[in-house]
Design a protein around this motif. Sequence first.
Motif, PDB file in Angstrom:
ATOM      1  N   HIS A  13       0.833  -1.197   0.000  1.00 21.84           N
ATOM      2  CA  HIS A  13       0.000   0.000   0.000  1.00 21.84           C
ATOM      3  C   HIS A  13       0.871   1.252   0.000  1.00 21.84           C
ATOM      4  CE1 HIS A  13      -3.068  -2.864   1.498  1.00 21.84           C
ATOM      5  NE2 HIS A  13      -3.828  -2.125   0.718  1.00 21.84           N
ATOM      6  N   ASP A  29      -8.350  -1.768  -7.671  1.00 26.73           N
ATOM      7  CA  ASP A  29      -9.433  -1.152  -6.915  1.00 26.73           C
ATOM      8  C   ASP A  29     -10.579  -2.141  -6.831  1.00 26.73           C
ATOM      9  OD1 ASP A  29     -10.785   0.884  -5.529  1.00 26.73           O
ATOM     10  OD2 ASP A  29     -11.705   1.634  -7.374  1.00 26.73           O
ATOM     11  N   HIS A  30     -10.972  -2.478  -5.631  1.00 24.65           N
ATOM     12  CA  HIS A  30     -12.041  -3.457  -5.398  1.00 24.65           C
ATOM     13  C   HIS A  30     -11.800  -4.758  -6.155  1.00 24.65           C
ATOM     14  CE1 HIS A  30     -14.446  -0.677  -3.086  1.00 24.65           C
ATOM     15  NE2 HIS A  30     -14.272   0.233  -4.027  1.00 24.65           N
ATOM     16  N   GLY A  31     -10.544  -5.222  -6.137  1.00 22.49           N
ATOM     17  CA  GLY A  31     -10.196  -6.507  -6.715  1.00 22.49           C
ATOM     18  C   GLY A  31     -10.002  -6.517  -8.221  1.00 22.49           C
ATOM     19  N   LYS A  32     -10.085  -5.368  -8.874  1.00 18.49           N
ATOM     20  CA  LYS A  32      -9.916  -5.295 -10.330  1.00 18.49           C
ATOM     21  C   LYS A  32      -8.758  -4.367 -10.676  1.00 18.49           C
ATOM     22  CE  LYS A  32     -14.541  -6.462 -11.610  1.00 18.49           C
ATOM     23  NZ  LYS A  32     -14.492  -7.859 -11.464  1.00 18.49           N
ATOM     24  N   THR A  59      -8.632   5.698  -8.664  1.00 19.85           N
ATOM     25  CA  THR A  59      -9.592   4.969  -7.833  1.00 19.85           C
ATOM     26  C   THR A  59     -10.645   5.864  -7.201  1.00 19.85           C
ATOM     27  OG1 THR A  59      -8.273   5.154  -5.816  1.00 19.85           O
ATOM     28  CG2 THR A  59      -7.851   3.242  -7.241  1.00 19.85           C
ATOM     29  N   ASN A  61     -10.466   7.032  -4.369  1.00 21.04           N
ATOM     30  CA  ASN A  61     -10.482   6.714  -2.938  1.00 21.04           C
ATOM     31  C   ASN A  61      -9.342   7.419  -2.230  1.00 21.04           C
ATOM     32  OD1 ASN A  61     -12.653   4.809  -3.042  1.00 21.04           O
ATOM     33  ND2 ASN A  61     -11.250   3.380  -3.987  1.00 21.04           N
TER      34      ASN A  61
END
Length: 83
Positions: A13, A29-32, A59, A61
Motif C-alpha cells: 500500500h 481497486d475493489h479486486g480489479k 480509484t 479513494n
Amino acid sequence: NETEKVTVFLTTHYMEEAEKVAHRIAIIDHGKIVAQGTAAELKEQTKTASLEEAFLALTGNSIRDESADGNDQMRQFAKMWRR
C-alpha cells in the motif's frame, strides 16, 4: 528477477515503495486492475506528480493510515475534503 529470469510480485500500500522497486505497477481497486504500467506512465496518464496522486485519480479513494491516532485521522479526513 532479471538474473534468474523470474517474475517477482510485491503487494504494498506504500506508493513510494512501489515506485522505488517495481518495474511495472498495477493499480487495483475493489479486486480489479484499473491501470498498469511504469510509475512514470501512470503519472503521465493521470497528469499527476506522484504515484499516490495517480492512485487517487484512478480509484477516487483516499489512502488511509491504519496506524494513525484519532487526531491524525481527522487531519487526513480534513485534507481529503479540501481537494
